[in-house]
Design an enzyme around this catalytic site. Structure first.
Site, PDB file in Angstrom:
ATOM      1  N   GLY A  93       0.836  -1.201   0.000  1.00 31.06           N
ATOM      2  CA  GLY A  93       0.000   0.000   0.000  1.00 31.06           C
ATOM      3  C   GLY A  93       0.861   1.236   0.000  1.00 31.06           C
ATOM      4  NE  ARG A  94       2.124   4.387  -4.610  1.00 30.41           N
ATOM      5  CZ  ARG A  94       3.275   4.408  -5.279  1.00 30.41           C
ATOM      6  NH1 ARG A  94       4.111   5.393  -5.114  1.00 30.41           N
ATOM      7  NH2 ARG A  94       3.565   3.453  -6.128  1.00 30.41           N
ATOM      8  N   GLY A  95       0.621   5.411   1.176  1.00 32.82           N
ATOM      9  CA  GLY A  95      -0.156   6.476   1.812  1.00 32.82           C
ATOM     10  C   GLY A  95       0.425   7.816   1.441  1.00 32.82           C
ATOM     11  CG  ASP A 124      -6.111  10.167   9.296  1.00 33.69           C
ATOM     12  OD1 ASP A 124      -7.227  10.534   8.845  1.00 33.69           O
ATOM     13  OD2 ASP A 124      -5.144   9.901   8.561  1.00 33.69           O
ATOM     14  CB  ALA A 148       5.064   5.759   4.535  1.00 29.61           C
ATOM     15  CE  LYS A 149       6.772   4.761  -3.408  1.00 29.87           C
ATOM     16  NZ  LYS A 149       7.874   4.639  -4.359  1.00 29.87           N
ATOM     17  CB  VAL A 150       3.166  -0.252   3.536  1.00 29.50           C
ATOM     18  CG1 VAL A 150       3.250  -1.435   4.479  1.00 29.50           C
ATOM     19  CG2 VAL A 150       2.905   1.028   4.313  1.00 29.50           C
TER      20      VAL A 150
HETATM   21  P1  ATP Z   1      -1.893   8.163   5.058  1.00 30.92           P
HETATM   22  O1  ATP Z   1      -1.950   8.682   3.664  1.00 30.92           O
HETATM   23  O2  ATP Z   1      -3.230   7.636   5.534  1.00 30.92           O
HETATM   24  O3  ATP Z   1      -1.253   9.088   6.042  1.00 30.92           O
HETATM   25  P2  ATP Z   1       0.465   6.522   5.412  1.00 30.92           P
HETATM   26  O4  ATP Z   1       1.420   7.092   4.433  1.00 30.92           O
HETATM   27  O5  ATP Z   1       0.717   6.851   6.855  1.00 30.92           O
HETATM   28  O6  ATP Z   1      -1.022   6.835   5.014  1.00 30.92           O
HETATM   29  P3  ATP Z   1      -0.407   3.848   6.010  1.00 30.92           P
HETATM   30  O7  ATP Z   1      -1.821   4.264   6.085  1.00 30.92           O
HETATM   31  O8  ATP Z   1       0.212   3.390   7.286  1.00 30.92           O
HETATM   32  O9  ATP Z   1       0.485   4.946   5.272  1.00 30.92           O
HETATM   33  O10 ATP Z   1      -0.236   2.657   4.956  1.00 30.92           O
HETATM   34  C1  ATP Z   1      -0.664   2.815   3.631  1.00 30.92           C
HETATM   35  C2  ATP Z   1      -1.347   1.544   3.184  1.00 30.92           C
HETATM   36  O11 ATP Z   1      -0.397   0.443   3.250  1.00 30.92           O
HETATM   37  C3  ATP Z   1      -2.496   1.112   4.094  1.00 30.92           C
HETATM   38  O12 ATP Z   1      -3.702   1.769   3.767  1.00 30.92           O
HETATM   39  C4  ATP Z   1      -2.528  -0.401   3.804  1.00 30.92           C
HETATM   40  O13 ATP Z   1      -3.170  -0.669   2.603  1.00 30.92           O
HETATM   41  C5  ATP Z   1      -1.049  -0.752   3.648  1.00 30.92           C
HETATM   42  N1  ATP Z   1      -0.462  -1.200   4.941  1.00 30.92           N
HETATM   43  C6  ATP Z   1       0.046  -0.418   5.893  1.00 30.92           C
HETATM   44  N2  ATP Z   1       0.489  -1.127   6.935  1.00 30.92           N
HETATM   45  C7  ATP Z   1       0.248  -2.414   6.645  1.00 30.92           C
HETATM   46  C8  ATP Z   1       0.445  -3.656   7.346  1.00 30.92           C
HETATM   47  N3  ATP Z   1       1.006  -3.694   8.554  1.00 30.92           N
HETATM   48  N4  ATP Z   1       0.060  -4.798   6.740  1.00 30.92           N
HETATM   49  C9  ATP Z   1      -0.522  -4.752   5.514  1.00 30.92           C
HETATM   50  N5  ATP Z   1      -0.744  -3.630   4.807  1.00 30.92           N
HETATM   51  C10 ATP Z   1      -0.369  -2.466   5.358  1.00 30.92           C
END
Ligand code: ATP
Ligand code: MG
Length: 433
Positions: A36-38, A151, A41-43
């Protein structure tokens, strides 16, 4: 680093890009596909080469293009380290290089709750109740540890391989104490459709009530299959939120209606609390099928899943032990470790985006700084750099409506950057400094 590795067999086989697959970082984690990508960050899916178990690696870049990344990462780390709960995603460890911070997280194989709602339309009340109880169990626990998420939305709620819920993404979270002596919060954060009216009104707010509101929106989404407050015009949507102007679909039961109405009470003072005799956990819809003592012992068992060591007094020192600061050459992270200091600020200005950006340009005049354009399609922005290319601030402007702009400023942490904000940029944007 490119270490040889045996053939990968990763779980979670849904689609995703495979960039970086097979790369080994810190001689420890083999990177798999993108999960996933937020916004920050990228996960990636990753395999721990020592234990052969799978984790999610959340990767923040520390580049000047994404200056908020470090701040968000550190905030997320400091909050997650306080939490050990069956329904809160667990932070396993933190690793950092010169340019990146990696959070090794418990893997949530079932993906986002959002995807489930999207693909199914809506859940029967019984299924929604299961998820909602798990959500409230986690939120209640976070609040008891002084942590507020701020959030909460289905994209930040993940599911594990058993279909159990895990709250994720504490990047916008906060610790109790607020940013003011009154103990209330003032920062505008969250995602518009899930944000409580008092946050939009820029009033000082009680963060626990803000989380209750978001949980109310989530409960509505789970059972109705659509958002309670939604409109293509942002201002109209905000008006609906202020008035809590929404309609139930006909299939929602009376008991559930009463709970959602109490959670989406636009007045935070009368809004339902999580606990207490009149709280969510005592509501008939919530308790349907179990009695209160059964529920209490179930909640306790979630907390006891991990042996929790309370290190809160040592938090700052312990966090330094993660060695993030030492990896962040030239970057003073100390304000970020203090959760009461906000590096990101969002606010509205009653001016079109061009006028707001002209104000920024004027503030920079004669300061020996450089302006670079940034921003995506729906927003305009500038990055302000100092003489040495150091990050001073970034300003993103998103046109809301009626000549109203939503402005997001990310401030540099150094003393000269702070001075520039205090004396030039803040006043130019009519911000109290
Ligand atoms: P935002 O734009 O909401 O601030 P962010 O950059 O903080 O997001 P996250 O929301 O933590 O990122 O993660 C982005 C996506 O990655 C999540 O919506 C999910 O789809 C995937 N993801 C994050 N953590 C995990 C995990 N522990 N296991 C599986 N998928 C995950
Ligand atoms: Mg997220």
């Amino acid at each position: 680093m490119g270490t040889e590795s045996p053939t990968l067999s990763f779980p979670c086989t849904s689609s995703g890009t495979n960039a970086g697959t097979g790369r080994v970082v810190f001689d420890r984690y083999e990177i798999g596909r993108l999960l996933g990508r937020g916004g920050s960050a990228k996960v990636y899916l990753a395999r721990d080469l020592q234990s052969n178990s799978h984790v999610a690696l959340k990767l923040f870049s520390k580049s000047s293009k994404a200056p908020a990344g470090t701040a968000i990462a550190v905030r997320e780390i400091s909050l997650m380290r306080k939490l050990r709960h069956k329904h809160v995603l667990r932070l396993i460890e933190v690793l950092a290089s010169r340019s990146k911070i990696y959070l090794s997280l418990e893997l949530a194989c079932g993906g986002e709750l959002f995807t489930r709602v999207e693909s199914r339309g809506r859940f029967p009340e019984e299924t929604a109740r299961k998820y909602f109880r798990q959500l409230i169990s986690a939120v209640r626990y976070c609040h008891s540890r002084g942590v507020f998420h701020r959030d909460l939305k289905p994209e930040n709620i993940l599911l594990d391989e058993n279909g159990d819920l895990k709250i994720a993404d504490f990047g916008l979270g906060a610790l109790s104490g607020g940013t003011n002596p009154d103990g209330l919060f003032h920062t505008l954060c969250g995602t518009p459709a899930y944000v409580a009216p008092e946050v939009l009104a820029k009033k000082a707010y009680d963060a626990s009530k803000v989380d209750v509101w978001s949980c109310g929106v989530i409960l509505f989404v789970l059972t109705a299959g659509y958002l309670p407050f939604n409109h293509p015009n942002l201002m109209t949507m905000y008006r609906k939120i202020y008035r809590s102007d929404f309609r139930f679909p006909k299939w929602i039961s009376p008991a559930l209606r009463s709970l959602i109405c109490r959670m989406l009470d636009p007045n935070p003072v009368t809004r339902i609390t999580v606990e207490g005799v009149d709280g969510i956990t005592s509501h008939p819809w919530f308790l349907s099928g179990i009695d209160a003592s059964e529920w209490t012992s179930e909640m306790r068992s979630h907390e006891d899943m991990f042996k929790f060591e309370d290190k809160s007094d040592d938090e700052k020192r312990a966090l330094n032990a993660f060695d993030i600061i030492s990896f962040s050459a030239g970057c003073d992270l100390s304000p970020i470790f203090d959760p009461t200091v906000s590096v990101r600020e969002r606010f509205f200005m009653a001016e079109p985006a061009e006028t707001v950006l002209k104000r920024v340009e004027d503030a920079v005049q004669g300061e020996g700084m450089r302006l670079r354009s940034s921003g995506e399609e729906e927003s305009k922005g500038v990055l302000i750099e100092g003489q040495n290319g150091n990050f001073v601030a970034s300003v993103e402007v998103c046109c809301a409506s009626y000549g109203l702009s939503m402005v997001e400023v990310i401030k540099g942490d150094g003393s000269s950057e702070k001075l520039f904000w205090k004396e030039k940029l803040g006043p130019a944007l009519n911000r109290p400094v």
